[in-house]
Design an enzyme around this catalytic site. Structure first.
Site, short mmCIF file in Angstrom:
data_model
loop_
_atom_site.label_atom_id
_atom_site.label_comp_id
_atom_site.label_asym_id
_atom_site.label_seq_id
_atom_site.Cartn_x
_atom_site.Cartn_y
_atom_site.Cartn_z
CG ASP A 82 44.03 76.49 43.30
OD1 ASP A 82 43.64 75.55 42.59
OD2 ASP A 82 45.24 76.70 43.53
CD GLU A 144 47.39 73.16 39.27
OE1 GLU A 144 48.14 72.70 38.39
OE2 GLU A 144 47.07 74.38 39.33
#
Length: 384
Positions: A82, A144
């Site tokens: 991400d 994350e």
């Protein structure tokens, strides 16, 4: 061994071109499943066993565990898929279109940390037909940048099983074996509003928050007197009062006030213990002032991380990079992989100074050294 720069740029271009913003605001959150599928489609033809694990209740988000070889003592190359959100007005280009200029690759996530995946793919190429004594595992995680939900799911599932792990956050290939943890908390005070001409008509939440802030500052001093770690630039734990909201007019007794703050503990300090200490302190104030005070965690938090300098992994990366291991202030997924029984180092190409910035880039000159270093680890822990 020289890497295929054309292939590297093509793979990074496809990753950047696949949006995967994770954000606490649902309207900006995109999911990462398309990036996971892209990586899986590259790795499966190379001989990797593919395991895609959807996050509970979120079919557009998943982790990927791709394994080449067999055994429980393997080497993990781990990265998050991400990116943070972006401010389109501050970018000089489309954030989702890779641009090469002056041997730098510009794009959202180019350095943090989509650039790590084609680096790993380049590193494993010579070993696809090599008999491995322990497996090479490529791990790709979700969220994350927000909740660490992907890493938490791995701990719950007790996967993957391995002995060593490299988390490829951008450190300019400086080995990192320590970082602080982080907790983000809010304290909400529910008082009683009333006309300011008569304080007895209400219970002023702002007045009480003044006492709470004083207690938090005293608690911060206590922590910093009790805990120091010379391995960090800021050697003490920190507690930052971040934002406060309360009241609505000068002539009304403030009926509600909320404070948000963060704590960055050192290795060995427990987030749960810190929260319990704060709860005890504010409970005393709440009783004295006859008012409701509640603490709430804004997210679960990330523990501090420290890997022993004596670890074979740390000794290997220090030798391969000719750099001593160090510490950083930002948090990573390292504590979660460590909880799975792995020795962990945080180390990858690109600079953290570029992370979360407009016009983010990774310097392509850094890739050759990164590939060579990862190959040295494969030789050490998977081949030899």
């Amino acid at each position: 061994m020289s890497i295929n720069h054309t292939l590297f740029v093509d793979q990074l271009s496809q990753l950047v071109n696949t949006p995967s913003v994770s954000c606490t605001q649902p309207r900006l959150d995109m999911g990462n499943r398309k990036v996971i599928d892209l990586l899986a489609n590259w790795l499966e033809p190379l001989g990797f066993a593919i395991d895609i694990q959807e996050l509970d209740g979120q079919p557009n988000k998943a982790n990927l565990i791709a394994t080449l070889g067999h055994g429980d003592e393997g080497l993990v190359f781990s990265g998050h898929t991400d990116t943070v959100p972006y401010d389109e007005n501050r970018w000089q280009q489309d954030p989702f279109t890779l641009k090469i200029d002056d041997n730098r690759a510009f794009g959202l996530g180019a350095t943090d940390m989509k650039g790590f995946f084609p680096t790993v793919l380049a590193a494993v190429q010579p070993y696809l037909e090599t008999p491995l004594k322990q497996p090479i595992i490529i791990l790709a995680t979700a969220d994350e940048e927000t909740s660490m939900t992907g890493a938490r799911a791995l701990v719950n599932q007790k996967q993957p099983k391995a002995r060593y792990a490299v988390i490829g956050e951008p450190t300019s290939m400086q080995p990192i074996r320590m970082h602080k943890g982080i907790a983000m908390e809010s304290i909400r005070i529910e008082g009683k509003a009333g006309h300011s001409s008569n304080p007895n008509l209400g219970n002023n939440a702002l007045d009480v928050m003044h006492d709470v802030i004083g207690e938090l500052k005293h608690f911060r001093n206590e922590l910093q007197q009790q805990h120091q770690h010379a391995g960090f630039t800021i050697e003490v734990p920190t507690l930052n009062l971040g934002c406060i909201h309360g009241g609505d007019n000068p002539n009304r007794i403030c009926g509600r006030c909320e404070l948000e703050f963060d704590i960055r503990p050192l290795p060995g300090m427990s987030l749960d213990n810190l929260r319990e200490d704060i709860d005890r302190k504010i409970a005393i104030i709440a009783k004295e002032k006859n008012i409701i005070i509640e603490r709430q965690s804004l997210f679960t938090g990330v523990d501090a991380f420290e890997q022993a300098a004596s670890s074979p992994l740390i000794q290997a990366v220090e030798q391969l990079t000719s750099q001593p291991s160090d510490s950083v202030a930002f948090a990573t997924e390292a504590p979660f992989l460590q909880a799975l029984g792995m020795d962990v180092v945080v180390m990858g190409p690109g600079s953290i100074d570029q992370a979360h910035q407009p016009n983010e880039f990774i310097d392509l000159d850094d890739i050759e050294l990164a590939v060579k270093t990862l190959q040295g680890l494969i030789e050490e822990f998977c081949v030899s």
